[in-house]
Scaffold this active site. Structure first.
Site, short mmCIF file in Angstrom:
data_model
loop_
_atom_site.label_atom_id
_atom_site.label_comp_id
_atom_site.label_asym_id
_atom_site.label_seq_id
_atom_site.Cartn_x
_atom_site.Cartn_y
_atom_site.Cartn_z
CG ASP A 1 -1.95 1.03 1.28
OD1 ASP A 1 -2.39 1.45 0.20
OD2 ASP A 1 -2.36 1.42 2.40
N GLY B 1 -7.75 8.68 6.95
CA GLY B 1 -7.87 9.00 8.37
C GLY B 1 -9.31 9.05 8.86
NE ARG C 1 -2.79 -16.97 26.79
CZ ARG C 1 -1.76 -17.38 27.55
NH1 ARG C 1 -0.53 -17.32 27.09
NH2 ARG C 1 -1.96 -17.85 28.77
P1 13P Z 1 -8.87 5.05 5.53
O1 13P Z 1 -7.98 5.94 6.31
O2 13P Z 1 -10.14 5.74 5.15
O3 13P Z 1 -9.15 3.75 6.19
O4 13P Z 1 -8.11 4.73 4.13
C1 13P Z 1 -7.14 3.71 4.07
C2 13P Z 1 -6.37 3.72 2.80
O5 13P Z 1 -6.70 4.37 1.83
C3 13P Z 1 -5.18 2.87 2.76
O6 13P Z 1 -4.47 3.02 1.57
O1 G3H Z 2 -3.17 5.22 3.54
C1 G3H Z 2 -2.50 4.87 4.50
C2 G3H Z 2 -2.88 3.66 5.27
O2 G3H Z 2 -3.96 3.93 6.11
C3 G3H Z 2 -1.69 3.09 5.96
O3 G3H Z 2 -1.37 3.81 7.12
O4 G3H Z 2 1.07 4.23 6.76
O5 G3H Z 2 0.04 4.42 9.05
O6 G3H Z 2 0.33 2.17 7.97
P1 G3H Z 2 0.13 3.65 7.76
ZN ZN Z 3 -4.57 5.03 0.79
#
Ligand code: 13P
Ligand code: G3H
Ligand code: ZN
Length: 316
Positions: A81, A180, A280
């Protein structure tokens, strides 16, 4: 079974969207697999750069490999991601990821194409598919805050050119969502008219919606009642996922909602069990609540109940 997002998108296009869920640890991994199997849904596991470095990238890979054995009926893609060039090459060369996202959306248009093209060439040579991004979402990402005013919706004309020149397999578009828990300063506004224009120029091409957590008000209220302080948190109305799917969105990214489940479960549990210091019992509550959350979300996405159909398509 690990598959590519391309295989999942072929089954889903125009009908439903596949849930793309970020994970960081063992409990989320277990809840994720259980929730998807309970709701008979194919899914995408997303690993961000932050998640890869939370402990060690090999830890998450190991968890997923183990889950693949523990849950042999699951069908899922493993996706990086918001990768940059370095993390994309690392994942492409790891031999484990079936899909990577190169996020060069902050770069000028031509540079975004150039970077994405390089990643596409390296990924395709190994049978890995690539998601790219055009436009800019608001919200927090990797500690960078983009205000709603500075967010840029995807230009449908540019989208077509971008896909043709970069060779990417799917495109993340900015249509009003943001990352977010604090989306939409006013009323919610997803720009379906922009999405429809993009689909018109890229018929059949898989689109991705980031920043799609719903930030359920009940969840926020329970967190605040248990000592939290999330004032004004707001998200995307999940009943709109179906419309987005009909307009070509095949992947919907959800991370924040999972974090809210974690926060609610832990705040309430320790408020109600002040004598407890065992990890747990709370871990078990979280895995079960997270599985419930995933199954419910898949209902909105339309991916619930599609697992057997996808299995059939894959075996052809
Ligand atoms: P949210 O912050 O809306 O859950 O979006 C997550 C996201 O786009 C991860 O790439
Ligand atoms: O878009 C970002 C995702 O919510 C991932 O968040 O980089 O804090 O793992 P992170
Ligand atoms: Zn994203």
């Amino acid at each position: 079974m690990i598959v590519t997002t391309k295989q999942l998108f072929k089954a889903a296009y125009g009908k439903y969207a596949i849930g793309a869920y970020n994970i960081n640890n063992l409990e989320q991994t277990m809840g994720l697999f259980r929730g998807n199997l309970d709701s008979k849904a194919p899914f995408i596991i997303q690993i961000s750069k932050g998640a890869r470095s939370y402990t060690d990238k090999l830890m998450l890979e190991g968890l997923i490999r183990a889950a693949d054995q523990v849950f042999p009926d699951a069908i899922f893609a493993v996706h990086l991601d918001h990768g940059d060039e370095e993390s994309c090459y690392d994942c492409i060369n790891s031999g484990f990821y079936s899909s990577v996202m190169i996020d060069a959306s902050a770069e000028p248009f031509e540079k975004n194409i150039e970077i994405t093209r390089r990643i596409v060439e390296a990924a395709h040579a190994k049978g890995i598919v690539v998601e790219a991004e055009l436009g800019q979402l608001g919200g927090v990402e990797e500690h960078v805050q983009v205000s709603e005013a500075n967010a840029k919706l995807t230009d449908p004309y540019q989208a077509k050119k971008f896909v043709e020149l970069s060779g990417c397999d799917s495109l993340a578009v900015a249509i009003g969502t943001s990352h977010g828990a604090f989306k939409f300063s006013g009323t919610q506004s997803l720009h379906f008219e922009v999405l429809a224009e993009i689909q018109k120029r890229l018929p059949g091409f898989p689109l991705v919606m980031h920043g799609s957590s719903s930030v359920p008000q009940e969840e926020v209220e329970r967190i605040n009642a248990a000592g939290g302080n999330l004032k004004g948190a707001k998200g995307v109305d999940a009943t709109q996922f179906h419309r987005a799917a009909q307009l070509g969105v095949t992947k919907i990214n959800i991370d924040t909602d999972g974090r809210l489940v974690w926060t609610r479960v832990h705040r309430e549990y320790f408020r109600d069990h002040p004598e407890n210091f065992d990890l747990r019992p709370i871990g078990k509550v979280f895995m079960s609540e997270y599985a419930k959350f995933i199954a419910e979300k898949n209902g909105y996405l339309g991916s619930a109940g599609q697992l057997d159909e996808v299995r059939k398509l894959l075996s052809k």
